[in-house]
Design a protein around this motif. Sequence first.
Motif, short mmCIF file in Angstrom:
data_model
loop_
_atom_site.label_atom_id
_atom_site.label_comp_id
_atom_site.label_asym_id
_atom_site.label_seq_id
_atom_site.Cartn_x
_atom_site.Cartn_y
_atom_site.Cartn_z
N ARG A 143 0.83 -1.22 0.00
CA ARG A 143 0.00 0.00 0.00
C ARG A 143 0.86 1.27 0.00
N ARG A 144 2.00 1.20 -0.66
CA ARG A 144 2.87 2.38 -0.77
C ARG A 144 3.05 2.74 -2.25
N ALA A 145 3.55 3.96 -2.49
CA ALA A 145 3.69 4.46 -3.86
C ALA A 145 4.52 3.52 -4.73
N PRO A 146 4.05 3.19 -5.93
CA PRO A 146 4.77 2.25 -6.79
C PRO A 146 5.94 2.85 -7.57
N LEU A 147 5.98 4.16 -7.69
CA LEU A 147 7.05 4.80 -8.44
C LEU A 147 8.18 5.25 -7.53
N TYR A 148 9.40 5.16 -8.06
CA TYR A 148 10.58 5.59 -7.32
C TYR A 148 11.34 6.57 -8.21
N ARG A 149 11.73 7.70 -7.64
CA ARG A 149 12.48 8.71 -8.38
C ARG A 149 13.92 8.71 -7.88
N ALA A 150 14.83 8.30 -8.74
CA ALA A 150 16.25 8.23 -8.38
C ALA A 150 16.97 9.42 -8.98
N SER A 169 15.49 13.40 -12.23
CA SER A 169 14.84 12.29 -11.54
C SER A 169 14.55 11.17 -12.52
N MET A 170 15.31 10.09 -12.41
CA MET A 170 15.08 8.92 -13.26
C MET A 170 13.95 8.10 -12.65
N LEU A 171 12.95 7.80 -13.45
CA LEU A 171 11.78 7.08 -12.96
C LEU A 171 11.99 5.57 -13.00
N LYS A 172 11.59 4.91 -11.94
CA LYS A 172 11.64 3.45 -11.87
C LYS A 172 10.43 2.96 -11.09
N LEU A 173 10.08 1.72 -11.32
CA LEU A 173 9.10 1.10 -10.44
C LEU A 173 9.81 0.71 -9.16
N ARG A 174 9.19 0.94 -8.03
CA ARG A 174 9.82 0.61 -6.75
C ARG A 174 9.88 -0.90 -6.56
N ASP A 217 11.03 -2.94 -14.01
CA ASP A 217 11.14 -1.72 -13.20
C ASP A 217 11.73 -0.55 -13.98
N GLU A 218 12.34 -0.82 -15.15
CA GLU A 218 12.95 0.24 -15.94
C GLU A 218 11.97 0.88 -16.92
N LEU A 219 10.80 0.29 -17.11
CA LEU A 219 9.87 0.77 -18.14
C LEU A 219 9.46 2.23 -17.99
N PRO A 220 9.29 2.78 -16.77
CA PRO A 220 8.91 4.19 -16.67
C PRO A 220 9.91 5.15 -17.30
N GLN A 221 11.10 4.69 -17.59
CA GLN A 221 12.12 5.58 -18.16
C GLN A 221 11.80 6.02 -19.60
#
Length: 242
Positions: free
Chosen positions: A37-44, A55-60, A94-98
Motif C-alpha cells: 500500500r505504498r507508492a509504486p514509483l521511485y524517483r532516483a 529524476s530517473m523514474l523506476k518502479l519501486r 522496473d525500468e519501463l517508466p524511463q
Amino acid sequence: MRERTGRSFEIVTAALLMGAVAPILLAAMLAIWLEDRRAPLYRARRLGRGGQPFSMLKLRTMVCDAELQGGRLAPEGDPRVTRVGRLLRRWKIDELPQFANVLRGEMALVGPRPDTLCAAEDYAAEDLRLLAVRPGITCFASILFFDEGRALARVADPLAHYQAVIRPQKLRLGLAWLEHRSRRSDAAILGLTMLAFVARPLARRGVAAMLRAREADGELLALCGPADQLASRSGSPAAARG
C-alpha cells in the motif's frame, strides 16, 4: 538537423513503446501497491547531460526507506527487495517508466546508463565526456551486466566491487560506444537488448562483435564471456581501465 531528426525518432519510438507496455506497467504498479500500500514509483536522482541532475523514474522494487536500512546497492537475495520487486528486476520491468524520461528529453533510448550524483567526483577526465550526451535506457553495459545483481551477490563487499571493478568497466564501455556512435549501431544495441531477454549468450556475442569492430582491447572483450564469471573478475580501477 541530424540531432533534431534523431530526437523526433526517439520521441515517436518511446511513445509507441510506452503505449505497448502500458498494460504491463499498470499491472506492475497495481501489484506493488497491493503488496504494501505504498507508492509504486521511485524517483532516483541521477546525472544527466551536462552533469545536470534529473529524476530517473523506476518502479519501486524495494521496501520504502530501503537506503536507511542498508547500502544503496541491492545484490540478488537482498531482503529489502520485495517479492514483487524480485520479479520486476528479473525481467527489467522496473525500468519501463524511463520511456517517460525519454519523452521529457532527459534520457535517450541508447546511451551510457545514468550514474549517481556523487559518482562524477571519481570520474577521470576522459569519463567526463560521457556527460556530454543524454544518458540512455540501454547500452553495451546494460546487456553485459544484465545479471549484475547476481554477480554482486557472489562477492564479499558488493559496493567495493562495484566501485573498483564494475563502474570502471561500465565507463569504458560507454566510451567505446561514444567514440563510434551512429544510428545504425544504436539500432543494433536496441536489438541486442531485446535479444538478451530470451538468448543472453547470443546477445553477449553480438556485443563482442560490435566491440571487435571498434578495436576494443582484450579486457573489454573478456566481459562478453559467460555472465557467471563477472564476479570473479577483480582489480583496481586503474587495472580495469587497462
